[in-house]
Scaffold this motif. Structure first.
Motif, PDB file in Angstrom:
ATOM      1  N   ARG A  56     -13.705 -11.494  -5.336  1.00  0.00           N
ATOM      2  CA  ARG A  56     -14.932 -10.914  -4.778  1.00  0.00           C
ATOM      3  C   ARG A  56     -15.985 -11.988  -4.540  1.00  0.00           C
ATOM      4  O   ARG A  56     -16.664 -11.986  -3.505  1.00  0.00           O
ATOM      5  N   LEU A  57     -16.104 -12.905  -5.471  1.00  0.00           N
ATOM      6  CA  LEU A  57     -17.083 -13.981  -5.308  1.00  0.00           C
ATOM      7  C   LEU A  57     -16.688 -14.905  -4.158  1.00  0.00           C
ATOM      8  O   LEU A  57     -17.558 -15.426  -3.441  1.00  0.00           O
ATOM      9  N   LEU A  82     -29.251 -13.039  -3.529  1.00  0.00           N
ATOM     10  CA  LEU A  82     -27.890 -13.369  -3.920  1.00  0.00           C
ATOM     11  C   LEU A  82     -27.526 -12.703  -5.251  1.00  0.00           C
ATOM     12  O   LEU A  82     -26.408 -12.217  -5.434  1.00  0.00           O
ATOM     13  N   ALA A  83     -28.468 -12.666  -6.185  1.00  0.00           N
ATOM     14  CA  ALA A  83     -28.213 -12.028  -7.481  1.00  0.00           C
ATOM     15  C   ALA A  83     -27.924 -10.545  -7.308  1.00  0.00           C
ATOM     16  O   ALA A  83     -27.001  -9.992  -7.942  1.00  0.00           O
ATOM     17  N   LEU A  84     -28.695  -9.882  -6.458  1.00  0.00           N
ATOM     18  CA  LEU A  84     -28.453  -8.457  -6.188  1.00  0.00           C
ATOM     19  C   LEU A  84     -27.104  -8.252  -5.518  1.00  0.00           C
ATOM     20  O   LEU A  84     -26.380  -7.293  -5.824  1.00  0.00           O
ATOM     21  N   GLN A  85     -26.761  -9.157  -4.603  1.00  0.00           N
ATOM     22  CA  GLN A  85     -25.474  -9.060  -3.919  1.00  0.00           C
ATOM     23  C   GLN A  85     -24.319  -9.220  -4.900  1.00  0.00           C
ATOM     24  O   GLN A  85     -23.319  -8.474  -4.846  1.00  0.00           O
ATOM     25  N   VAL A 144     -19.952  -6.907  -8.468  1.00  0.00           N
ATOM     26  CA  VAL A 144     -19.391  -6.702  -9.804  1.00  0.00           C
ATOM     27  C   VAL A 144     -19.321  -5.223 -10.146  1.00  0.00           C
ATOM     28  O   VAL A 144     -18.392  -4.753 -10.825  1.00  0.00           O
ATOM     29  N   ALA A 145     -20.322  -4.440  -9.669  1.00  0.00           N
ATOM     30  CA  ALA A 145     -20.405  -3.022 -10.034  1.00  0.00           C
ATOM     31  C   ALA A 145     -19.300  -2.175  -9.407  1.00  0.00           C
ATOM     32  O   ALA A 145     -19.062  -1.051  -9.846  1.00  0.00           O
ATOM     33  N   ARG A 146     -18.637  -2.684  -8.376  1.00  0.00           N
ATOM     34  CA  ARG A 146     -17.548  -1.900  -7.778  1.00  0.00           C
ATOM     35  C   ARG A 146     -16.419  -1.708  -8.788  1.00  0.00           C
ATOM     36  O   ARG A 146     -16.125  -2.612  -9.567  1.00  0.00           O
ATOM     37  N   ASN A 149     -26.926  -6.278 -17.296  1.00  0.00           N
ATOM     38  CA  ASN A 149     -26.910  -5.750 -15.928  1.00  0.00           C
ATOM     39  C   ASN A 149     -28.203  -6.091 -15.191  1.00  0.00           C
ATOM     40  O   ASN A 149     -28.794  -5.268 -14.498  1.00  0.00           O
ATOM     41  N   THR A 150     -28.657  -7.323 -15.347  1.00  0.00           N
ATOM     42  CA  THR A 150     -29.856  -7.766 -14.650  1.00  0.00           C
ATOM     43  C   THR A 150     -29.767  -9.281 -14.485  1.00  0.00           C
ATOM     44  O   THR A 150     -28.802  -9.919 -14.900  1.00  0.00           O
ATOM     45  N   TYR A 151     -30.789  -9.844 -13.866  1.00  0.00           N
ATOM     46  CA  TYR A 151     -30.838 -11.287 -13.700  1.00  0.00           C
ATOM     47  C   TYR A 151     -32.171 -11.797 -14.213  1.00  0.00           C
ATOM     48  O   TYR A 151     -33.158 -11.053 -14.314  1.00  0.00           O
TER      49      TYR A 151
END
Length: 716
Positions: A347-348, A387-390, A395-397, A445-447
């Motif tokens: 994914r990355l 980019l962090a949100l992306q 990851v959340a998928r 689950n944050t940055y």
């Protein structure tokens, strides 16, 4: 008829008289030319034989080196026993010695005698170094197979060094052969011009033949020489040497052997390149995901720092840790964990980015470096947030493993770096890790962006950890005591509270060091120290009638309680200090119980049989505390001070406290309230039938000398 014969003899006589000497001279000249050509051919055959020996030596050495590498790989993988390794070592030593003798013989060849003697000696020294390295490598591998991987790399480096120098010698030999061939044919041409004065026709024929032969030989020798020159040039790919392959197929004898030797030399170089590529892959890339590893990213990061400083722009480093990955790895096995890691890597990889480098740092931690993102820091910050949100969305998928969906999240740490000349790779990694850990502390689950204060805090924590370890060794850990009272104001016990008697900072509360002790594992020896001091004090109280009935509560961390030998340790302390039953009380938190309820209950019953009682600390702050009151052998519950603090004016807190006291009384469990700081607090709790009290209203935490003074005054 006779006329004709005479006429013919008249015309032919002079011709015959001239032709006979000319033929004789021609025969003599042909004999001389034949002798000369024989000498040249003999010289060339000797030169070709010398090159053949050199090429065959390189081929034999390449095969032997491949056996050495195979032996070292087998030793690394544990595929060969020590006896087999010793046998293989002995054979390799003998074969290396045999090749060394062959190389010494090659060094004595007439062709090599024309090369610089120092280079020949250097070739022999290089082989001696290589032979010594291989003997040591195989011998060490036989003794200690765990070092074979290092020896494998050293062996390849040593072989590469010798092969390169051997290649240089081969090129010198080819140049020498070319020079000798050129000199020989120059002599031949001079000799032919001399003979032309006497036998022009024979000389022309011989020159034509010699020219054709020289062109044929030179053409083939140039193919060999050109192949050597192409191999000597640096490049990512080796030349195909198509002309040399054709020469090896179409010719026989020395030329065919020389061409085959050159092709074998190319094959050895190809094997070396493959080995170097494999070593590079193993050293700088993750075998599971195919991403680069920490070492490779560190190199790229160093280059990115230099580039950003040069161009005065900003780049981004993001470290990412998968939240709760350990739960999946432990519950579904490492194969499921590996599947998730590979899925996340893919994914990355699919991120639409330019000038970036992905890496797996280890475990479930990844990193992404994005270079030359923006010309200003604010623009780089906006890009980093996007980019962090992306990444978080990727990851959340859900991850599907054996038809089951697994949902993960990630904690991300972000560092923006630019033209700061004080930056280095270690500082950036530490900064990104500090920001990532901060994101975990914020709930996962944050940055989180790096703050310089984070790094300062990390350094301070590291220094505290070092000093705390030293404090344990130097007995700087002491115990303060806070008395506990009943509703009549009588002291019925105390709680042991750890303190650090720092030589420079004075008395430090546990808030300063307990969390660090938990993270570093020092909580185990720290807890043992507090338990030992507490039992020692209980023993002293047993000797005084005024303190004979006092109990002592000691906080036990989850890690300490979960130690396999914890029950045995407490049993030994009780025996050493002769503590009577009911005097030592262990305070447990809900987190201690949550780990493994069955194991916790079993340990508590074992300790209960030794006369140890239990208090459930911070009661009411957990979401599931009530259900454990029925399962656990609890003697006391302690109302958390957060409920007591506002009990006089907050109806909700007052209702909670009343409910806890009612539950305790109904289950015949003692209830003690902590944080009792005013007479109003005490009055409300007493009116609701609270059993015991602890707080500044009665007594502050104090050293044992002050506590004893208070107890004596109360007794008086």
């Amino acid at each position: 008829m006779q006329f004709n014969l005479r006429l013919m003899s008249l015309f032919m006589g002079p011709i015959i008289l001239v032709l006979i000497p000319l033929i004789l001279a021609g025969l003599l000249a042909m004999n001389q030319l034949q002798n000369r050509l024989g000498e040249i051919e003999h010289q060339q055959l000797q030169d070709l034989e010398s090159l053949k020996h050199v090429a065959m030596f390189g081929q034999q050495l390449g095969h032997l080196h491949e056996r050495i590498l195979t032996t070292l790989r087998a030793a690394t993988a544990g595929e060969m026993s020590s006896l087999a390794l010793y046998r293989e070592h002995s054979q390799l030593v003998n074969e290396l010695a045999t090749l060394g003798k062959d190389l010494n013989n090659i060094g004595k060849l007439e062709l090599l005698a024309r090369v610089d003697k120092r280079q020949v000696e250097a070739l022999l020294e290089h082989y001696a170094d290589y032979q010594r390295m291989m003997v040591i490598a195989t011998e060490i591998a036989a003794v200690d197979p765990s070092t074979a991987e290092v020896n494998l790399i050293n062996a390849q480096d040593s072989f590469t060094a010798f092969a390169i120098f051997n290649q240089q010698i081969a090129e010198l030999l080819s140049s020498q052969i070319y020079a000798r061939t050129t000199d020989a044919y120059n002599d031949f041409n001079a000799f032919s011009r001399y003979l032309m004065m006497f036998v022009p026709l024979a000389l022309l024929l011989l020159l034509a033949f010699a020219y054709l032969m020289s062109q044929w030989l030179n053409r083939h020798m140039l193919i060999i020489t050109q192949g050597l020159l192409e191999l000597s040039q640096d490049g990512e790919k080796l030349p195909m040497l198509a002309d040399v392959k054709k020469l090896a197929r179409q010719n026989k004898g020395p030329l065919q052997q020389l061409a085959s030797g050159l092709l074998n030399f190319r094959s050895a170089l190809q094997q070396r390149k493959h080995a170097e590529e494999k070593i590079f892959q193993l050293a700088y890339f993750d075998s599971l995901t195919g991403l680069s590893n920490w070492q490779y990213l560190a190199k790229q990061l160093a280059a990115a720092i230099s580039e950003s400083q040069q161009h005065q722009d900003f780049s981004i480093l993001i470290t990412m840790d998968l939240d709760n990955f350990k739960v999946i790895n432990d519950s579904r096995g490492h194969s499921a964990g590996d599947t998730i890691l590979k899925e996340m890597a893919e994914r990355l990889k699919n991120l639409d980015l330019e000038h970036y480098q992905l890496a797996r740092l280890g475990g479930d931690e990844f990193a992404l470096m994005l270079t030359r993102v923006a010309s200003t820091q604010s623009q780089a910050r906006i890009r980093a947030e996007q980019l962090a949100l992306q990444i978080s969305e990727l990851v959340a998928r859900p991850c599907v493993i054996h038809h089951d969906n697994f949902f993960l999240s990630a904690s991300l740490g972000i560092v923006i770096f630019g033209a700061d000349e004080s930056l280095n790779t270690e500082m950036l990694f530490r900064s990104a890790d500090a920001a990532m850990n901060k994101a975990k502390q914020l709930g996962r689950n944050t940055y989180c962006f790096h703050d310089p204060e984070m790094l300062n805090q990390l350094e301070a924590n590291a220094q505290t950890s070092i000093e705390l370890r030293e404090a344990l060794n130097q007995e700087q850990i002491v115990v303060f005591y806070q008395l506990q009272f009943d509703s009549q104001g009588k002291a019925i016990g105390a709680e042991a509270l750890v303190r650090w008697q720092h030589p420079e900072k004075g008395i430090l509360s546990p808030a300063f060091f307990i969390e660090i002790a938990e993270h570093t594992g020092l909580i185990i020896p720290l807890g043992q120290r507090v338990l030992q001091l507490s039992c020692e004090q209980l023993s002293r109280w047993q000797a005084q009638p005024e303190t004979l009935e006092l109990t002592l509560s000691v906080n036990v961390s989850p890690k300490q309680f979960q130690q396999a030998d914890f029950v045995d340790y407490v049993r030994q302390l009780l025996a050493d200090y002769k503590i009577p039953p009911g005097r030592l009380k262990l305070e447990l938190t809900e987190s201690t119980i949550l780990g493994n309820v069955l194991e916790t209950v079993q340990k508590m019953h074992q300790l209960r049989a030794l006369g140890v009682t239990f208090s459930l600390d911070d009661f009411g702050t957990g979401y599931s505390s009530l259900q454990y009151l029925k399962q656990l052998p609890i003697d006391q519950i302690k109302i958390d001070q957060s409920f007591v603090r506002d009990i006089t004016h907050d109806p909700d807190d007052k209702a909670i406290v009343k409910s806890i006291i009612a539950i305790g009384n109904a289950l015949q469990i003692q209830v003690i309230a902590e944080g009792v700081e005013t007479q109003q607090h005490f009055a409300v709790l007493r009116d609701n039938a609270c059993f015991a009290y602890q707080g500044y209203y009665f007594c502050r935490p104090m050293p044992i000398e002050d506590i004893n003074s208070v107890l004596m005054s109360k007794a008086v």
